[in-house]
Design a protein around this motif. Sequence first.
Motif, short mmCIF file in Angstrom:
data_model
loop_
_atom_site.label_atom_id
_atom_site.label_comp_id
_atom_site.label_asym_id
_atom_site.label_seq_id
_atom_site.Cartn_x
_atom_site.Cartn_y
_atom_site.Cartn_z
N LEU A 60 9.59 -12.14 3.66
CA LEU A 60 9.23 -11.51 2.14
C LEU A 60 10.37 -10.99 0.99
CD1 LEU A 60 6.82 -10.02 -0.04
CD2 LEU A 60 7.38 -8.07 1.41
N GLU A 61 10.19 -11.41 -0.11
CA GLU A 61 11.28 -10.61 -1.05
C GLU A 61 10.61 -9.89 -2.14
OE1 GLU A 61 15.12 -12.19 -2.93
OE2 GLU A 61 14.28 -13.32 -3.93
N VAL A 62 11.12 -8.56 -2.47
CA VAL A 62 10.63 -7.71 -3.60
C VAL A 62 11.50 -8.01 -4.95
CG1 VAL A 62 10.09 -5.75 -4.60
CG2 VAL A 62 9.57 -6.58 -2.55
N SER A 124 -1.02 -12.89 2.88
CA SER A 124 -1.38 -12.55 4.36
C SER A 124 -0.78 -12.44 5.23
CB SER A 124 -2.39 -12.94 4.19
OG SER A 124 -2.01 -14.43 3.92
N GLY A 125 -0.58 -11.52 6.18
CA GLY A 125 0.26 -11.60 7.24
C GLY A 125 1.11 -10.70 7.71
N SER A 126 1.89 -11.22 8.51
CA SER A 126 3.13 -9.90 8.96
C SER A 126 4.30 -10.77 8.48
CB SER A 126 3.15 -9.49 10.44
OG SER A 126 3.55 -10.38 11.13
N TYR A 142 7.89 0.91 -1.79
CA TYR A 142 7.70 -0.68 -0.82
C TYR A 142 8.37 -0.44 0.56
CZ TYR A 142 7.48 -2.79 -5.72
OH TYR A 142 7.42 -3.22 -6.74
N TYR A 143 9.11 0.95 1.00
CA TYR A 143 9.03 0.91 2.06
C TYR A 143 7.56 1.81 3.15
CZ TYR A 143 11.19 2.89 6.20
OH TYR A 143 11.54 2.92 7.54
N LYS A 144 7.30 2.11 2.48
CA LYS A 144 5.75 2.43 3.05
C LYS A 144 5.08 2.00 3.17
CE LYS A 144 6.49 7.52 1.06
NZ LYS A 144 6.17 8.03 0.54
N MET A 145 5.11 0.86 2.04
CA MET A 145 3.76 -0.54 2.02
C MET A 145 3.74 -2.17 3.04
SD MET A 145 3.24 -3.12 -1.24
CE MET A 145 1.47 -1.89 -1.78
N ILE A 146 5.45 -1.94 3.21
CA ILE A 146 6.31 -2.89 3.47
C ILE A 146 6.39 -3.08 5.05
CG2 ILE A 146 7.03 -4.80 3.60
CD1 ILE A 146 8.40 -4.43 1.41
#
Length: 208
Positions: A60-62, A124-126, A142-146
């Motif tokens: 995943l890239e933000v 979806s998914g990890s 972002y940290y808390k969400m990801i």
Amino acid sequence: MDQQAIESYAINHTTDHSKLIKELISVSEENLEHIDMLSGRLVGRLLSLLVKISGAKRVLEVGTFTGYSALTMAEALPDDGELFTCEYNERYEDIARTFFEKSEAESKVTLVMGKALETIPTISGSFDFVFIDADKINYPNYYKMILPRLEQGGIMVIDNVFWSGEVLDSESDKGKAIDELNTIIRGDNAVEQVMLPVRDGVTVLRKK
Ligand SMILES: C[S@@+](CC[C@H](N)C(=O)[O-])C[C@H]1O[C@@H](n2cnc3c(N)ncnc32)[C@H](O)[C@@H]1O
């Protein structure tokens, strides 16, 4: 020591970009003014090596911008790897899509348009590898969400953790937000991390 000269020396002794990525950088430079958003060869090759060493398959890239780091990581993924990259600015979308389509890694890449805090929950998914490089004010969010969606043993890389030194400046909103994240990570027993003084500061962490 001349910091700029030594950074150039480090860049010159780091594996070069692929032909396609060199073209992407030239087109980005010709068309856009914020080319400094592109994370560059030191961070790019660090990401590429970490993706390969970790054996990551789901990234995943933000923060896509014109697709430099996304393509660099996608090229490093195995054939069955997947990379989701989040961007909200349509101005950068055309260049990113053009180069994703030109790349042999195209089938691995999904560009997710919209505000990342809203679009990430729709993926979806990890993940086993995450690169955070957008929307500095929301870095702690972002940290808390990801982090809960990062696999055990998964890697997260966070760019611009110095924010040009503004993490030391209590008057800077973005500096304060990034410092807040840096402090959260330092106190988080769920991860082990190293903060590297590469370019504008890069944190590499592993979820225990
Ligand atoms: C520093 S650039 C990314 C650079 C890219 N990772 C690279 O190395 O080439 C940050 C990008 O994030 C995008 N961005 C900023 N806020 C965002 C948000 N809330 N959601 C999605 N994208 C965002 C910006 O438009 C910009 O293209």
